[in-house]
Design a protein around this motif. Structure first.
Motif, PDB file in Angstrom:
ATOM      1  N   UNK A 269       0.839  -1.208   0.000  1.00  0.00           N
ATOM      2  CA  UNK A 269       0.000   0.000   0.000  1.00  0.00           C
ATOM      3  C   UNK A 269       0.870   1.252   0.000  1.00  0.00           C
ATOM      4  N   UNK A 270       1.931   1.235   0.771  1.00  0.00           N
ATOM      5  CA  UNK A 270       2.830   2.382   0.843  1.00  0.00           C
ATOM      6  C   UNK A 270       3.431   2.681  -0.533  1.00  0.00           C
ATOM      7  N   UNK A 271       3.825   1.627  -1.264  1.00  0.00           N
ATOM      8  CA  UNK A 271       4.436   1.825  -2.584  1.00  0.00           C
ATOM      9  C   UNK A 271       3.391   2.283  -3.618  1.00  0.00           C
ATOM     10  N   UNK A 272       2.186   1.756  -3.488  1.00  0.00           N
ATOM     11  CA  UNK A 272       1.103   2.188  -4.379  1.00  0.00           C
ATOM     12  C   UNK A 272       0.858   3.680  -4.216  1.00  0.00           C
ATOM     13  N   UNK A 273       0.792   4.141  -2.975  1.00  0.00           N
ATOM     14  CA  UNK A 273       0.524   5.556  -2.716  1.00  0.00           C
ATOM     15  C   UNK A 273       1.696   6.437  -3.147  1.00  0.00           C
ATOM     16  N   UNK A 274       2.919   5.926  -3.030  1.00  0.00           N
ATOM     17  CA  UNK A 274       4.087   6.687  -3.486  1.00  0.00           C
ATOM     18  C   UNK A 274       3.998   6.945  -4.990  1.00  0.00           C
ATOM     19  N   UNK A 275       3.626   5.916  -5.726  1.00  0.00           N
ATOM     20  CA  UNK A 275       3.501   6.042  -7.188  1.00  0.00           C
ATOM     21  C   UNK A 275       2.356   6.987  -7.531  1.00  0.00           C
ATOM     22  N   UNK A 276       1.229   6.837  -6.852  1.00  0.00           N
ATOM     23  CA  UNK A 276       0.060   7.672  -7.129  1.00  0.00           C
ATOM     24  C   UNK A 276       0.337   9.135  -6.810  1.00  0.00           C
ATOM     25  N   UNK A 277       1.124   9.393  -5.752  1.00  0.00           N
ATOM     26  CA  UNK A 277       1.440  10.772  -5.378  1.00  0.00           C
ATOM     27  C   UNK A 277       2.284  11.474  -6.440  1.00  0.00           C
ATOM     28  N   UNK A 278       2.909  10.701  -7.306  1.00  0.00           N
ATOM     29  CA  UNK A 278       3.708  11.275  -8.389  1.00  0.00           C
ATOM     30  C   UNK A 278       2.866  11.523  -9.629  1.00  0.00           C
ATOM     31  N   UNK A 279       1.560  11.320  -9.507  1.00  0.00           N
ATOM     32  CA  UNK A 279       0.661  11.583 -10.621  1.00  0.00           C
ATOM     33  C   UNK A 279       0.490  10.424 -11.570  1.00  0.00           C
ATOM     34  N   UNK A 280       1.025   9.257 -11.225  1.00  0.00           N
ATOM     35  CA  UNK A 280       0.908   8.081 -12.073  1.00  0.00           C
ATOM     36  C   UNK A 280      -0.400   7.355 -11.792  1.00  0.00           C
ATOM     37  N   UNK A 281      -1.053   6.899 -12.846  1.00  0.00           N
ATOM     38  CA  UNK A 281      -2.254   6.095 -12.684  1.00  0.00           C
ATOM     39  C   UNK A 281      -1.843   4.633 -12.545  1.00  0.00           C
ATOM     40  N   UNK A 282      -2.292   4.002 -11.489  1.00  0.00           N
ATOM     41  CA  UNK A 282      -1.940   2.606 -11.229  1.00  0.00           C
ATOM     42  C   UNK A 282      -2.766   1.666 -12.093  1.00  0.00           C
ATOM     43  N   UNK A 283      -2.099   0.687 -12.675  1.00  0.00           N
ATOM     44  CA  UNK A 283      -2.805  -0.387 -13.368  1.00  0.00           C
ATOM     45  C   UNK A 283      -2.691  -1.656 -12.538  1.00  0.00           C
ATOM     46  N   UNK A 284      -3.490  -2.660 -12.911  1.00  0.00           N
ATOM     47  CA  UNK A 284      -3.417  -3.942 -12.203  1.00  0.00           C
ATOM     48  C   UNK A 284      -2.029  -4.552 -12.353  1.00  0.00           C
ATOM     49  N   UNK A 285      -1.461  -4.425 -13.546  1.00  0.00           N
ATOM     50  CA  UNK A 285      -0.126  -4.978 -13.769  1.00  0.00           C
ATOM     51  C   UNK A 285       0.896  -4.318 -12.854  1.00  0.00           C
ATOM     52  N   UNK A 286       0.753  -3.008 -12.627  1.00  0.00           N
ATOM     53  CA  UNK A 286       1.650  -2.301 -11.699  1.00  0.00           C
ATOM     54  C   UNK A 286       1.519  -2.876 -10.287  1.00  0.00           C
ATOM     55  N   UNK A 287       0.267  -3.072  -9.856  1.00  0.00           N
ATOM     56  CA  UNK A 287       0.022  -3.598  -8.518  1.00  0.00           C
ATOM     57  C   UNK A 287       0.628  -4.989  -8.362  1.00  0.00           C
TER      58      UNK A 287
END
Length: 499
Positions: A350-368
């Protein structure tokens, strides 16, 4: 009120919808849309304006001759004999004839007196009825027409045996309360059915259509995706689902085909459906907020209407990953991929997901999944599809054709296919090589970012769905948009096949 009242749906996508600036449909596309509208359960299709051009005339003729099992075909005509004769000649079931009745249009466009307009309207209805087919009369710009004169002209066409009258808000200036009062006044004076045609200049087309029905109208004119002149018309999906789910009225629309129809029209017109569009938009049943996703996963109508579900309209509920995603949603997403992290691992994911999202990146399932595999120390496994080569042939005299070579389950395969453009051809070739035998289909395609310059890099996000309704999204970035699209599709298919 409206509960259990039957409301007729008149679709004008092929006429007013095609008047959307920049939209031009081929004859075959019009036939395809007509068949889809019939499948959807539309009561009447306004197939076009036959007098406008030879192409329009032949398209309306083809649709009228198609033998649509449940849909009446209508053609548009001015109150002119030649227009009406053309409609009759192409074999429509109904002629929709119209004339300007407001002073501003009557004086400045057709330059006729009120008496002349009334006579023209009655003569047009007489001509149509003498031919033995149904007639609908529209007082164009009705909402800016003097009420006494409007009722006078409606009474005159009623006496001429007109089957239904249409009250258009031609320039979209009516307030919902005003529309209610107008239709009620007309309904008190007129005994034949009332139809309404609302434009969306102030975003009130659907609201005005609903108010018209509340006041006594029994038919609503709509378009798929709200297409039409200027800001468009009342949207079919929003109008129908409001009538059925909120008001409890009945229509003949097979609502499970609403999203399918919207996407067909989107593809043919090139007018993209904004993600936040009600009912059919990609985000219509999407949830990101931790509070919302937790509630929806426990009981869907905690943060959805309940009286309208994604299944009702042929949509799919999505849990979106991002900075607002909660532990519950991310755990559920991972469990769907057979990944069961410990609480400590989940917190790190969760911490890494939020780090990526805070940079303006849209998360995909493959990223997760990639993050989860890394945190959990699990190998991602060998891809089912190992892409080797993509080649595309295109040009102004060549149908775009793509050839894809890949190792699929350890076996080299080559597939080729065509498309409406190089990207479409390449995706079709990948679908040919993998999707058809697995039941996987593309459900979403988006170009998220393009850098500037002639060497611009495009970022593509593609989502796929299998026969069980499972969805996976993946991204790829490349200066070659065809290659980026193919790589994103192959990654998303691999992730789905591996989970």
């Amino acid at each position: 009120m409206l509960r259990d009242r039957q409301i007729t749906i008149f679709d004008t996508t092929l006429r007013d919808g095609e008047q959307t600036p920049g939209v031009s449909l081929t004859p075959q596309q019009k036939i395809d849309i007509a068949y889809q509208l019939d499948k959807l359960g539309v009561d009447i299709i306004e197939a076009g304006f036959p007098i406008a051009s030879e192409g329009d005339r032949e398209s309306v003729r083809s649709i009228a001759a198609a033998g649509l099992p449940s849909t009446m075909v209508c053609g548009l005509a001015r109150v002119l004999s030649k227009d009406i004769d053309t409609c009759i000649d192409v074999g429509v079931d109904m002629v929709h004839t119209f004339v300007s009745t407001s002073d501003i249009q009557r004086i400045h466009t057709i330059k006729k007196s009120r008496e002349e307009v009334l006579d023209m309207a009655v003569n047009a209805v007489d001509q149509i009825k003498d031919s033995g087919i149904k007639c609908m009369f529209s007082a164009m710009d009705a909402t800016r027409t003097d009420l006494d004169y409007l009722i006078q002209i409606f009474k005159a066409v009623e006496d001429a045996k007109c089957d239904i009258i249409n009250v258009p808000d031609t320039v979209g200036v009516m307030a919902p309360s005003g529309m209610y009062n107008l239709i009620k006044n007309i309904n008190d004076e007129i005994n034949i059915p009332i139809d309404t045609h609302c434009h969306n200049d102030f975003g009130l087309a659907v609201a005005n259509s609903l108010m018209a029905v509340e006041a006594g109208a029994s038919q609503a004119q709509v378009t798929i995706n709200g297409l039409g002149e200027r800001a468009g018309n009342a949207d079919l999906a929003e109008t129908v689902m409001s009538l059925q789910s909120i008001y409890g009225a009945r229509t003949n629309i097979n609502t499970e085909y609403i999203v399918e129809t919207a996407r067909l029209v989107e593809r043919y017109t090139g007018i993209a459906i904004p993600a936040h569009t009600p009912v059919v938009g990609e985000n219509a049943f999407a949830h990101e907020s931790g509070i919302h996703t937790h509630g929806v996963l426990e009981k869907s109508d905690t943060f959805e209407p309940g009286i309208m579900t994604p299944e009702m309209v042929g949509h799919t509920r999505r849990i979106v990953l991002g900075k607002h995603a909660g532990k519950h949603a991310i755990r559920k997403s991972l469990e769907s991929a057979n990944l069961e992290p410990t609480d400590e691992q989940l917190n790190l994911i969760i911490e890494r997901v939020k780090e990526i999202a805070d940079k303006g990146k849209k998360m995909t399932d493959a990223d997760l999944y990639a993050i989860a595999f890394a945190v959990m120390g699990k190998p991602q496994g060998k891809p089912v599809i190992d892409l080797k080569e993509v080649s595309v042939m295109t040009g102004n005299i060549t149908t775009p054709t793509a050839v894809v070579k890949a190792i699929v389950d350890g076996e080299e395969r080559v597939a080729s296919d065509v498309g409406i453009g190089p990207v479409d051809a390449a995706l079709n070739a990948v679908y040919e090589i993998s999707g058809k035998h697995t039941g996987i289909k593309i459900h979403d395609f988006r170009i998220e970012a393009v850098t500037g310059g002639s060497d611009a890099v495009a970022e593509v996000i593609i989502g796929v769905q299998d026969e069980r309704g499972r969805m996976v999204t993946a991204r790829a970035a490349n200066a070659d948009i065809v290659l980026a699209s193919v790589e994103a599709l192959v990654t998303s298919i691999n992730m789905l096949l591996q989970t």
